[in-house]
Motif scaffolding. Structure first.
Motif, mmCIF file in Angstrom:
data_model
loop_
_atom_site.group_PDB
_atom_site.id
_atom_site.type_symbol
_atom_site.label_atom_id
_atom_site.label_comp_id
_atom_site.label_asym_id
_atom_site.label_seq_id
_atom_site.Cartn_x
_atom_site.Cartn_y
_atom_site.Cartn_z
ATOM 1 N N GLU A 126 71.017 19.004 56.625
ATOM 2 C CA GLU A 126 71.759 20.111 57.237
ATOM 3 C C GLU A 126 73.235 20.065 56.870
ATOM 4 N N TYR B 272 76.177 26.520 67.344
ATOM 5 C CA TYR B 272 74.883 26.988 67.836
ATOM 6 C C TYR B 272 74.146 27.865 66.815
ATOM 7 N N VAL C 39 70.629 26.856 65.191
ATOM 8 C CA VAL C 39 69.490 26.858 66.112
ATOM 9 C C VAL C 39 69.063 28.284 66.441
#
Length: 261
Positions: A6, A214, A217
């Protein structure tokens, strides 16, 4: 916790990652030249494995260092990826990447154009592009538009049903609307309808940094909804093609039987 892959492939720029004990193992993997990455190669226009091909340290005088990672495509050694990290004692920030996250993710996002249509697909790509350049709130705006589009598609279908009560629907909040539409929506969306609340909170209350943190996600949640809808459409297309094939075969056999009689 953020993962090794990531950091290189999907973590937005300018979103800090702690250099704490919880992330210690991750940073060891980042600086381990033996770790590879599975990624889309923009120049090959295909997925490939990227191996680390060295890094350059730039030591600064004001308490931070810059590290430029170079990764090489296994399909064609002339194809490279670069990621630049700004490191202090307590955090790391990605300040540069080529190709961009949007470029790397565009290939995998193309499949959703069948579900989203031209306009919403463009909005979905814009959300990815904004996040990759550190624009958190703006990325949430476009993700929410995509989410609302999925709800509206189900709403338009529901309006054709004789038992539908449009007046009641218009007075409902989004959470209630999703429950009202129920089976007309992917199960994952109904079960995780809180995604809309997260997106709205991001637009009205969260900081740019919080939205960027965020974003991966929330984007993955919307992709799960799109995957379910894509699978449904593919199943419908497969069933329709199979029905046509069975009908043609049955007709051929019937004509053959009549000819023999």
């Amino acid at each position: 916790l953020i993962t090794h892959d990531e950091i290189f492939l999907s973590w937005p720029q300018y979103s800090p990652i702690p250099r704490d004990s919880a992330h210690e193992a991750v940073w060891e993997q980042v600086f381990d030249d033996g770790n590879t990455l599975d990624s889309f190669c923009v120049e090959c226009q295909s997925h490939s494995v990227f191996a680390k091909a060295g890094r350059i340290f730039y030591v600064q005088e004001h308490g931070y260092n810059l590290v430029n990672f170079k990764l090489r495509c296994s399909r064609e050694k002339k194809h490279h990826m670069h990621v630049v990290l700004r490191m202090t004692e307590d955090q790391v920030v990605k300040i540069g990447q080529h190709p961009s996250i949007a470029d790397l993710q565009e290939f995998d996002a193309r499949k959703y154009s069948k579900v989203l249509g031209k306009v919403r697909y463009r909005e979905f790509k814009r959300a990815i592009g904004l996040a990759s350049h550190g624009v958190g709130v703006g990325s949430f705006v476009y993700l929410r538009r995509v989410f609302e589009g999925l709800i509206e598609d189900a709403h338009l279908i529901a309006m054709t049903e004789a038992s539908w009560n449009e007046s009641d629907y218009q007075q409902q909040r989004m959470d209630e609307r999703i429950r009202t539409l129920g089976d007309r929506l992917p199960t994952f969306l109904v079960e995780h309808r809180s995604i809309y609340g997260i997106l709205s909170k991001g637009i009205h209350e969260l900081t740019e940094e919080e939205c960027l943190n965020y974003f991966p996600v929330v984007k993955a949640g919307i992709e799960a909804v799109l995957d379910a809808e894509l699978a449904r459409k593919q199943a419908q297309e497969k069933e329709a093609a199979l029905s046509r094939a069975i009908g043609n075969l049955a007709g051929r056999l019937e004509r053959s039987r009549v000819g023999k009689d």
